[in-house]
Motif scaffolding. Structure first.
Motif, PDB file in Angstrom:
ATOM      1  N   ALA A 102       3.680  -8.836   1.871  1.00  0.00           N
ATOM      2  CA  ALA A 102       4.369  -7.574   2.204  1.00  0.00           C
ATOM      3  C   ALA A 102       4.323  -7.268   3.692  1.00  0.00           C
ATOM      4  N   GLY A 103       3.525  -7.979   4.455  1.00  0.00           N
ATOM      5  CA  GLY A 103       3.450  -7.747   5.892  1.00  0.00           C
ATOM      6  C   GLY A 103       2.873  -6.371   6.218  1.00  0.00           C
ATOM      7  N   ASN A 104       3.251  -5.819   7.385  1.00  0.00           N
ATOM      8  CA  ASN A 104       2.760  -4.512   7.852  1.00  0.00           C
ATOM      9  C   ASN A 104       3.852  -3.457   7.748  1.00  0.00           C
ATOM     10  N   GLY A 105       4.578  -3.431   6.706  1.00  0.00           N
ATOM     11  CA  GLY A 105       5.642  -2.460   6.533  1.00  0.00           C
ATOM     12  C   GLY A 105       5.128  -1.035   6.472  1.00  0.00           C
ATOM     13  N   GLU A 106       5.958  -0.062   6.843  1.00  0.00           N
ATOM     14  CA  GLU A 106       5.590   1.346   6.847  1.00  0.00           C
ATOM     15  C   GLU A 106       5.623   1.899   5.430  1.00  0.00           C
ATOM     16  N   GLY A 107       4.882   2.971   5.249  1.00  0.00           N
ATOM     17  CA  GLY A 107       4.876   3.634   3.965  1.00  0.00           C
ATOM     18  C   GLY A 107       3.830   3.037   3.024  1.00  0.00           C
ATOM     19  N   PHE A 108       3.964   3.407   1.766  1.00  0.00           N
ATOM     20  CA  PHE A 108       3.052   2.896   0.734  1.00  0.00           C
ATOM     21  C   PHE A 108       3.517   1.506   0.287  1.00  0.00           C
ATOM     22  N   THR A 109       2.561   0.557   0.258  1.00  0.00           N
ATOM     23  CA  THR A 109       2.864  -0.809  -0.154  1.00  0.00           C
ATOM     24  C   THR A 109       1.786  -1.268  -1.140  1.00  0.00           C
ATOM     25  N   GLY A 110       2.234  -1.759  -2.247  1.00  0.00           N
ATOM     26  CA  GLY A 110       1.311  -2.307  -3.263  1.00  0.00           C
ATOM     27  C   GLY A 110       1.732  -3.723  -3.650  1.00  0.00           C
ATOM     28  N   VAL A 111       0.781  -4.645  -3.681  1.00  0.00           N
ATOM     29  CA  VAL A 111       1.078  -6.049  -3.983  1.00  0.00           C
ATOM     30  C   VAL A 111       0.091  -6.546  -5.052  1.00  0.00           C
ATOM     31  N   VAL A 112       0.625  -7.165  -6.086  1.00  0.00           N
ATOM     32  CA  VAL A 112      -0.186  -7.839  -7.116  1.00  0.00           C
ATOM     33  C   VAL A 112       0.236  -9.306  -7.104  1.00  0.00           C
ATOM     34  N   LEU A 113      -0.705 -10.201  -6.807  1.00  0.00           N
ATOM     35  CA  LEU A 113      -0.374 -11.606  -6.624  1.00  0.00           C
ATOM     36  C   LEU A 113      -1.214 -12.475  -7.556  1.00  0.00           C
ATOM     37  N   ASP A 114      -0.564 -13.426  -8.117  1.00  0.00           N
ATOM     38  CA  ASP A 114      -1.225 -14.546  -8.806  1.00  0.00           C
ATOM     39  C   ASP A 114      -0.541 -15.796  -8.277  1.00  0.00           C
ATOM     40  N   PRO A 115      -1.102 -16.349  -7.211  1.00  0.00           N
ATOM     41  CA  PRO A 115      -0.383 -17.439  -6.529  1.00  0.00           C
ATOM     42  C   PRO A 115       0.033 -18.532  -7.489  1.00  0.00           C
ATOM     43  N   GLY A 116       1.248 -18.915  -7.374  1.00  0.00           N
ATOM     44  CA  GLY A 116       1.821 -19.965  -8.209  1.00  0.00           C
ATOM     45  C   GLY A 116       2.200 -19.511  -9.588  1.00  0.00           C
ATOM     46  N   ASP A 117       1.958 -18.212  -9.909  1.00  0.00           N
ATOM     47  CA  ASP A 117       2.284 -17.732 -11.253  1.00  0.00           C
ATOM     48  C   ASP A 117       3.262 -16.559 -11.182  1.00  0.00           C
ATOM     49  N   PHE A 118       2.865 -15.405 -10.583  1.00  0.00           N
ATOM     50  CA  PHE A 118       3.777 -14.254 -10.472  1.00  0.00           C
ATOM     51  C   PHE A 118       3.364 -13.410  -9.279  1.00  0.00           C
ATOM     52  N   ALA A 119       4.294 -12.479  -8.854  1.00  0.00           N
ATOM     53  CA  ALA A 119       4.020 -11.549  -7.756  1.00  0.00           C
ATOM     54  C   ALA A 119       4.780 -10.249  -8.027  1.00  0.00           C
ATOM     55  N   VAL A 120       4.085  -9.122  -7.751  1.00  0.00           N
ATOM     56  CA  VAL A 120       4.683  -7.789  -7.901  1.00  0.00           C
ATOM     57  C   VAL A 120       4.460  -7.038  -6.575  1.00  0.00           C
ATOM     58  N   VAL A 121       5.561  -6.549  -5.969  1.00  0.00           N
ATOM     59  CA  VAL A 121       5.481  -5.799  -4.704  1.00  0.00           C
ATOM     60  C   VAL A 121       6.162  -4.439  -4.899  1.00  0.00           C
ATOM     61  N   VAL A 122       5.452  -3.377  -4.559  1.00  0.00           N
ATOM     62  CA  VAL A 122       5.984  -2.000  -4.647  1.00  0.00           C
ATOM     63  C   VAL A 122       5.889  -1.356  -3.246  1.00  0.00           C
ATOM     64  N   ARG A 123       7.004  -0.780  -2.759  1.00  0.00           N
ATOM     65  CA  ARG A 123       6.998  -0.114  -1.455  1.00  0.00           C
ATOM     66  C   ARG A 123       7.722   1.239  -1.572  1.00  0.00           C
TER      67      ARG A 123
END
Length: 652
Positions: free
Chosen positions: A435-456
């Protein structure tokens, strides 16, 4: 008390004796007692007044000590009542006394005070008799005061001519500046004055008007006074160019001959050179206005406009070609210079801008009118101080909410990747999402090689206020411009056969522009003509060689506003709202669950711009208002205004 009675008896004794002698003489001549009165050789004045009062049925008030003394009288065959009363008034005058009318009779007063005590009357008439004109007034007073209204003659010369006819106790009073007079004196003298007035108060003169063509009415009028006589009444009307003369018919013949001779002067004598100074307005502007008036026939009938000679016609300035204007400029002429033919006479006006003067050549009469026009037009105009307040208010709000999902499934040699991406994150080196250093609220759920969830989620709220307070001083009917502009440069690319060159292509401007023209109207109201323009850049340029897009709004109007009051001229208000949604088809439309498959963005903005203006009219030849209006601001900024400071000193 006995002494007082004795003194009174001693004083009344001679009076009784004299009265008894008179009555005895009258009773001894019964026939004469009814018609005529025979007086003794020596008669007392008091007794003569009493006898006149008794015979004429008059009530006469007097003080006995005023009438002390006796007179020698020779009555001859006797006196009738009229002659008796005339003799009584004549003897009173010899003692500087006279009779005036009161409310219920007569009173004997000093002759020098009679003019102040006598009451003027309107009820009088001058009647003819065998002995000449006789003045008839109510009562039998020897001293009378009457009102006289002058009909035709001039008051002051008429009064001066009648003064020798008055006695020491007489007067002629003019009421204010009117033609109403009060004539007061002994009855016989008032008769002579009124007779003189009626012979002189007649109109024997005639008024005629003359129109001098060459010289001014004032110059011709002065020549008439000197050559014809001071008794001729002359009025020079410079506005209409006429001369009004009031004189007798023979005098009018001499005036007409004089005017005709002056108009027949040679052309060399007609022309005069005059320098007229212009103090308050541009000299070229004054010359242009006067040329138009002269060309319209204000100073006479225009023949034709000419240039450098009487046969070369010159069109009006707006019809001249550029070559003609250049030729006249090379010859030393101004664009506003004019040479005009009026009634066969040449009138030339040249504007000298270096000294702010008009060089005029022409007949004296026309030059007098030109000078009068310059005096009327060259008037110092009041100034207007414009205090402008520009207020800019801005409000903005943005809201962004997005969810990204990614699923990677590996089955042997088969790799399956499902993703709902909206640019909120980037792929990381380990196969996940960053998600980098984006402004605002950022939420990341990662399972490398399986799935990814990003909320901003991000919400931005902006509020701003800008205040500008320019002040400008402008002449009446002049234009003031207030600009606050931002320049955005862009480049220009020139492509040739071998090489392309880049250069400065120009700049685009955006900002606030205000143009105000005040005109002072009746009652110190101002007729305000204004134009307000507001522009701003609304985005980035698509190319360095193209200026950025710009939005512009403007207001132009004319309004009447009061002096010294802050008035809102107008306002510009801009509102914008936007909503954008990016979603996965079908899945993003599912209620509640669809929020996981979309990116939502909302924005709203509001911009308000208002212009207030406070005009203040400044007057005065010494510019006092500008001094005091600038003093406070100079003190705040630490600027010396240059005026000396007056400090008290003790004088020993």
């Amino acid at each position: 008390m006995l002494l007082r009675r004795a003194a009174l008896s001693d004083m009344l004794g001679p009076m009784r004796i004299s009265l008894c002698l008179v009555l005895f003489w009258l009773t001894s001549h019964p026939s004469l007692a009814q018609d005529r009165v025979h007086l003794p050789a020596e008669v007392e004045l008091a007794r003569l007044v009493d006898l006149s009062a008794q015979r004429l049925g008059l009530r006469i008030a007097y003080e006995p000590r005023q009438l002390a003394g006796t007179f020698m009288v020779r009555s001859g065959e006797g006196l009738d009542d009229k002659a008796l009363w005339a003799l009584t008034n004549e003897l009173l005058v010899q003692k500087n006394l006279t009779t005036i009318s009161t409310g219920d009779g007569l009173a004997i007063v000093p002759l020098n005070n009679a003019a102040r005590q006598a009451t003027p009357t309107e009820q009088w008439a001058l009647e003819e008799s065998d002995a000449g004109p006789r003045l008839r007034t109510p009562g039998r007073a020897g001293y009378v005061a009457i009102f006289y209204n002058i009909r035709e003659a001039q008051a002051e010369p008429l009064i001066a001519a009648a003064q020798p006819l008055l006695g020491s106790g007489g007067s002629i009073t003019r009421l204010g500046g009117s033609d109403r007079l009060i004539v007061a004196d002994l009855r016989g003298r008032v008769e002579r004055v009124v007779t003189f007035f009626q012979h002189q108060d007649i109109r024997t003169t005639v008024t005629r008007s003359y129109e001098p063509r060459i010289f001014s009415p004032g110059e011709v009028g002065e020549a008439v006074r000197r050559l014809i006589g001071a008794d001729v009444r002359v009025v020079a009307d410079e506005l209409t160019g006429t001369l009004l003369v009031e004189a007798t018919v023979p005098q009018h013949e001499a005036v007409a001959a004089l005017v005709e001779r002056l108009d027949a002067e040679t052309s060399a004598a007609r022309l005069s050179t005059r320098t007229i100074t212009v103090r308050h307005r541009p000299v070229e502007e004054i010359v242009t206005l006067i040329n138009r008036l002269l060309g319209a026939g204000v100073a006479g009938q225009p023949d034709r406009p000419i240039d450098d000679g009487p046969a070369t016609s010159r069109p009006p300035p707006e019809a001249q070609t550029a070559a003609e204007r250049a030729r006249r400029r090379d010859q030393g002429h101004s664009a506003n210079d004019g040479v005009i033919q009026i009634d066969g006479m040449t009138v030339s006006l040249v504007a000298d801008g270096a000294t702010s003067r008009i060089l005029a050549i022409g007949p004296p009469g026309v030059l007098d009118r030109v000078q009068e026009l310059v005096r009327e037009l060259d008037v110092r105009q009041p100034q207007v101080m414009l205090d402008v307040t520009m207020v800019s208010l801005s409000e903005g709000q943005t809201f962004d909410l997005g969810v990204e999902l990614e699923k990677i499934e590996i089955a042997g040699d088969i790799r399956i990747r499902l993703a709902s991406l909206f640019g909120l994150s980037t792929r990381s080196g380990d196969g996940g999402r960053d998600a980098g250093n984006g402004e605002g609220f950022t939420g990341v759920v990662l399972d490398p090689g399986d799935f990814a969830v990003v909320v901003r989620a991000l919400e931005t709220v902006n509020r701003g206020r800008s205040l500008s307070l320019p002040r400008v001083l402008v002449d009446n009917a002049a234009t003031a411009t207030l600009d606050a502009v931002r320049e955005e440069p862009f480049i220009s690319i020139n492509t040739g056969d071998t090489v392309a060159t880049t250069s400065f292509g120009g700049s685009a401007s955006a900002g606030t522009q205000i143009t105000v023209t005040p005109r002072i109207a009746e009652g110190d109201h101002l007729l305000l003509e204004y134009a307000v323009s507001l522009s701003q850049f609304v985005g980035q340029s698509a190319s360095p060689s193209v200026p950025p897009p710009r939005q512009q709004s403007s207001i132009t109007s004319i309004a009447t506003i009061p002096d010294g009051h802050a008035i809102v001229l107008g306002g510009l208000e801009t509102m914008n709202e936007g909503e954008a949604t990016s979603q996965v088809p079908l899945l993003g439309s599912i209620p509640i669950l669809g929020e996981l498959f979309k990116n939502r963005s909302r924005s709203s903005g509001r911009t308000r711009f208002y212009v207030f203006i406070r005009p203040t009219i400044t007057r005065g030849d010494g510019f006092e208002y500008l001094k005091y209006a600038s003093q406070d601001m100079a003190l705040d900024l630490g600027v010396d205004d240059g005026f000396p400071v007056v400090r008290p000193r003790v004088i020993r």
